[in-house]
Design an enzyme around this catalytic site. Structure first.
Site, PDB file in Angstrom:
ATOM      1  N   ARG A  46       8.854 -15.384   8.642  1.00  0.00           N
ATOM      2  CA  ARG A  46       9.770 -16.494   8.330  1.00  0.00           C
ATOM      3  C   ARG A  46      10.750 -16.817   9.462  1.00  0.00           C
ATOM      4  NH1 ARG A  46      11.335 -13.713   2.624  1.00  0.00           N
ATOM      5  NH2 ARG A  46      10.266 -15.221   1.314  1.00  0.00           N
ATOM      6  N   PHE A  89       7.569 -18.972   3.269  1.00  0.00           N
ATOM      7  CA  PHE A  89       6.482 -18.882   2.284  1.00  0.00           C
ATOM      8  C   PHE A  89       6.624 -19.864   1.116  1.00  0.00           C
ATOM      9  CE2 PHE A  89       6.268 -14.210   3.713  1.00  0.00           C
ATOM     10  CZ  PHE A  89       5.544 -14.568   4.834  1.00  0.00           C
ATOM     11  N   HIS A 172      -3.889   3.716   1.452  1.00  0.00           N
ATOM     12  CA  HIS A 172      -4.110   4.211   2.815  1.00  0.00           C
ATOM     13  C   HIS A 172      -4.655   5.644   2.840  1.00  0.00           C
ATOM     14  CE1 HIS A 172      -0.045   6.014   2.571  1.00  0.00           C
ATOM     15  NE2 HIS A 172      -0.427   6.786   3.568  1.00  0.00           N
ATOM     16  N   LYS A 176      -7.834   8.061   5.406  1.00  0.00           N
ATOM     17  CA  LYS A 176      -7.617   9.325   6.129  1.00  0.00           C
ATOM     18  C   LYS A 176      -8.965  10.018   6.364  1.00  0.00           C
ATOM     19  CE  LYS A 176      -2.926  10.072   4.319  1.00  0.00           C
ATOM     20  NZ  LYS A 176      -2.016  10.099   5.445  1.00  0.00           N
ATOM     21  N   GLU A 210       6.265  15.940   0.995  1.00  0.00           N
ATOM     22  CA  GLU A 210       6.888  15.254   2.132  1.00  0.00           C
ATOM     23  C   GLU A 210       8.257  15.854   2.384  1.00  0.00           C
ATOM     24  OE1 GLU A 210       6.173  10.787   2.195  1.00  0.00           O
ATOM     25  OE2 GLU A 210       6.199  11.242   0.072  1.00  0.00           O
ATOM     26  N   ASP A 229       4.830   5.753  -7.182  1.00  0.00           N
ATOM     27  CA  ASP A 229       4.744   5.629  -5.726  1.00  0.00           C
ATOM     28  C   ASP A 229       3.597   6.453  -5.131  1.00  0.00           C
ATOM     29  OD1 ASP A 229       5.818   4.662  -3.223  1.00  0.00           O
ATOM     30  OD2 ASP A 229       6.582   6.673  -2.840  1.00  0.00           O
ATOM     31  N   HIS A 234      -2.349   7.359  -4.602  1.00  0.00           N
ATOM     32  CA  HIS A 234      -2.888   8.348  -3.657  1.00  0.00           C
ATOM     33  C   HIS A 234      -3.446   9.609  -4.342  1.00  0.00           C
ATOM     34  CE1 HIS A 234      -0.954   5.634  -1.011  1.00  0.00           C
ATOM     35  NE2 HIS A 234       0.241   6.189  -1.011  1.00  0.00           N
ATOM     36  N   LYS A 335       9.352  14.312  -2.675  1.00  0.00           N
ATOM     37  CA  LYS A 335      10.126  14.009  -1.463  1.00  0.00           C
ATOM     38  C   LYS A 335      11.026  15.210  -1.173  1.00  0.00           C
ATOM     39  CE  LYS A 335       8.996   9.529  -1.580  1.00  0.00           C
ATOM     40  NZ  LYS A 335       7.653   9.267  -1.076  1.00  0.00           N
TER      41      LYS A 335
HETATM   42  C1  BG6 Z   1       3.402   5.571   0.683  1.00  0.00           C
HETATM   43  C2  BG6 Z   1       4.592   5.800  -0.204  1.00  0.00           C
HETATM   44  O1  BG6 Z   1       2.385   4.908  -0.006  1.00  0.00           O
HETATM   45  O2  BG6 Z   1       2.911   6.828   1.149  1.00  0.00           O
HETATM   46  C3  BG6 Z   1       5.680   6.531   0.543  1.00  0.00           C
HETATM   47  O3  BG6 Z   1       5.086   4.547  -0.657  1.00  0.00           O
HETATM   48  C4  BG6 Z   1       5.119   7.814   1.122  1.00  0.00           C
HETATM   49  O4  BG6 Z   1       6.783   6.827  -0.297  1.00  0.00           O
HETATM   50  C5  BG6 Z   1       3.844   7.560   1.917  1.00  0.00           C
HETATM   51  O5  BG6 Z   1       6.122   8.382   1.966  1.00  0.00           O
HETATM   52  C6  BG6 Z   1       3.191   8.871   2.316  1.00  0.00           C
HETATM   53  O6  BG6 Z   1       2.110   8.617   3.185  1.00  0.00           O
HETATM   54  P1  BG6 Z   1       1.570   9.748   4.162  1.00  0.00           P
HETATM   55  O7  BG6 Z   1       0.379   9.135   4.801  1.00  0.00           O
HETATM   56  O8  BG6 Z   1       2.687  10.051   5.127  1.00  0.00           O
HETATM   57  O9  BG6 Z   1       1.259  10.931   3.301  1.00  0.00           O
END
Ligand code: BG6
Length: 491
Positions: A46, A89, A172, A176, A210, A229, A234, A335
């Site tokens: 934007r 947008f 994502h 991996k 994490e 989250d 994941h 976390k």
């Molecule tokens: C993200 C979450 O999808 O994945 C984050 O929103 C998290 O909160 C992250 O920190 C962790 O990804 P990775 O690849 O570092 O394990």
């Protein structure tokens, strides 16, 4: 090599995801000659900015972040692909600039690196100006909704403009290296596969720990929590890759169908069993790697006096099918934990009868599948101690398989490199289908409802620990324990 007749449009090109993940991944693909000669990139955002300044800014970011992977030669080629296009947008007319930039001969891929609330509006305006045809693909980032109903709304909206075969929903974790390697490990190794069930496996642990906190995203995160989250996407995807039946081919439809079956076979956690099978936690102040860190409520941006949001979840999950009946899957993510580590641990059953007098005879075989750091597999075995002084003593030894190819270029590609490549190739095998999203939300909704009905508030845990003590009890109650992470391998 991807098709050469493709252009990529990134909405949210100045956002965090684009800067940290998408542009570095695209640069690496270019460096590996995987982008094709003619791919162009429209970076859409934007802000009022000319293309030259944008490209310069991306160059600076890449140079800093890529370190030794930076290459002047690749940059001089890569930067020519990028055009910055300013679009507000909400203004349909402004999408005409993108229409003029595009070409009917080429397929457009729209990458939505924006908040999901923008997906519908962007699709609508793209459609109105005639940018969407049957070749166009769309890539969606999570979160796809915050429960089953809202995920259906997002999918319905996007589905008005794109057929399912052209929608790429990113998780994502599927990008991996180790996750793809799980397919190879399970289905290319008869020895492993033949023992992959409740007759041989005692239990499975999946940990995604994490050390980071919520990184300046307090307001967003407080409305989400760790279950939505990390678990809904994941961890459940990891569970699918570990527990699904063999697909008949390594193709998107076949893999996704098996994942959906698995998600639907997960036994619900509801009011009846939530107290025994689920633990919520929230970090309090503590220490990580020798440094003091504040608690969740003292984080920057914290707007309330108290919060009922969990930053840690531990679960005991069962899969109701023949293969897995009776095998607990312990899932844990949080976390501000002691170490950054993501791993899957498969613990095999004891021998039916002990013939050795040595204690090590009772050591279970264990397969540790490490996603990060140090991607690889370790198989814990028991063998004879090499000693003439002892008649037949046993010891635990480990076979190591490191995924980093010593002959290769010394790096394992980031998940986004693999995922972007698959989008360019038009292959959905590492993307999440609508049915999967809905099955996983259905399961998570039951648990969220049970927490709400039972008024379960998160238990505090010290930052830098492995979570609330209840998460130890969850597993220790049954004579098992969380697999100890070795600190030297987790830097
Ligand atoms: C993200 C979450 O999808 O994945 C984050 O929103 C998290 O909160 C992250 O920190 C962790 O990804 P990775 O690849 O570092 O394990």
């Amino acid at each position: 090599m991807s098709s050469s007749k493709i252009d990529l449009v990134i909405f949210g090109a100045r956002g965090d995801l684009s800067r940290r993940k998408l542009f570095p991944a695209l640069f690496q693909l270019d460096k590996a000659d995987l982008l094709g000669d003619s791919l162009r990139i429209a970076a859409v955002a934007r802000q009022e900015l000319d293309s030259e300044t944008f490209v310069e800014q991306i160059g600076d970011i890449l140079k800093t972040n890529l370190g030794d992977d930076w290459s002047d030669k690749v940059w001089s080629r890569f930067k020519k692909r990028i055009d910055y296009i300013r679009i507000e947008f909400s203004e349909k007319e402004q999408f005409n600039t993108l229409r003029d930039w595009s070409s009917d001969q080429r397929a457009l891929i729209f990458y939505m690196a924006t908040p999901p609330s923008m997906f519908g509006l962007i699709c609508q305006h793209l459609d109105e100006v005639g940018c969407i045809d049957n070749k166009a693909r769309v890539v969606l980032e999570k979160p796809i909704g915050h429960d089953l109903e809202s995920s259906k709304e997002v999918n319905d909206t996007v589905g008005q403009y794109f057929p399912e075969r052209n929608i790429y929903r990113i998780d994502h974790y599927l990008g991996k290296e180790t996750v793809q390697n799980l397919l190879a490990l399970r289905f290319a190794n008869r020895m492993i596969h033949s023992q992959w069930d409740n007759s041989c496996i005692d239990h499975v642990q999946i940990t995604a720990a994490e050390t980071v906190g919520i990184e300046g995203r307090w307001t967003y995160y407080d409305g989400v929590g760790q279950l939505r989250d990390m678990v809904q996407n994941h961890l459940l995807q990891l569970l699918c890759m570990v527990a699904m039946e063999p697909p008949s081919k390594v193709e998107a439809d076949e893999i996704r169908a098996e994942k959906v079956k698995l998600l639907r076979a997960m036994s619900p956690i509801n009011q009846k069993n939530v107290a025994d099978q689920a633990v919520r936690g929230q970090y309090a102040a503590g220490w990580i790697s020798g440094d003091p860190v504040v608690g969740y409520m003292e984080e920057e941006g914290s707007a309330a006096d108290s919060s009922n949001t969990e930053t840690f979840v531990a679960l005991k999950v069962f899969v109701d099918n023949w293969r897995w009946a009776g095998v607990p899957f312990y899932l844990r993510t949080g976390k501000r934990m002691k170490e950054k580590v993501t791993q899957i641990v498969i613990t095999y059953k004891d021998n039916p009868h002990a013939i050795f007098t040595d204690d090590n005879d009772e050591a279970n075989n264990r397969l540790v599948i490490r996603l990060q750091p140090n991607e690889g597999i370790q198989l814990e075995m028991v063998s004879k101690k090499q000693s003439m002084k002892e008649r037949l003593s046993l010891e635990k030894r480990t076979l190591n398989l490191d995924f980093l190819d010593p002959e290769g270029d010394g790096r394992i590609a980031d998940a986004y490199e693999r995922l972007l490549l698959e989008v360019l190739n038009g292959d959905q095998w590492l993307f999440v289908s609508r049915d999967e999203i809905e099955a996983s939300w259905r399961w998570c909704d039951d648990l969220l409802q049970a927490w709400e009905d039972k008024k379960v508030s998160p238990k505090p845990y010290s930052a830098g620990s492995w979570g609330p003590s209840k998460s130890e009890i969850l597993i220790e109650n049954e004579g098992r324990s969380w697999y100890q992470v070795e600190s030297d391998s987790s830097k």
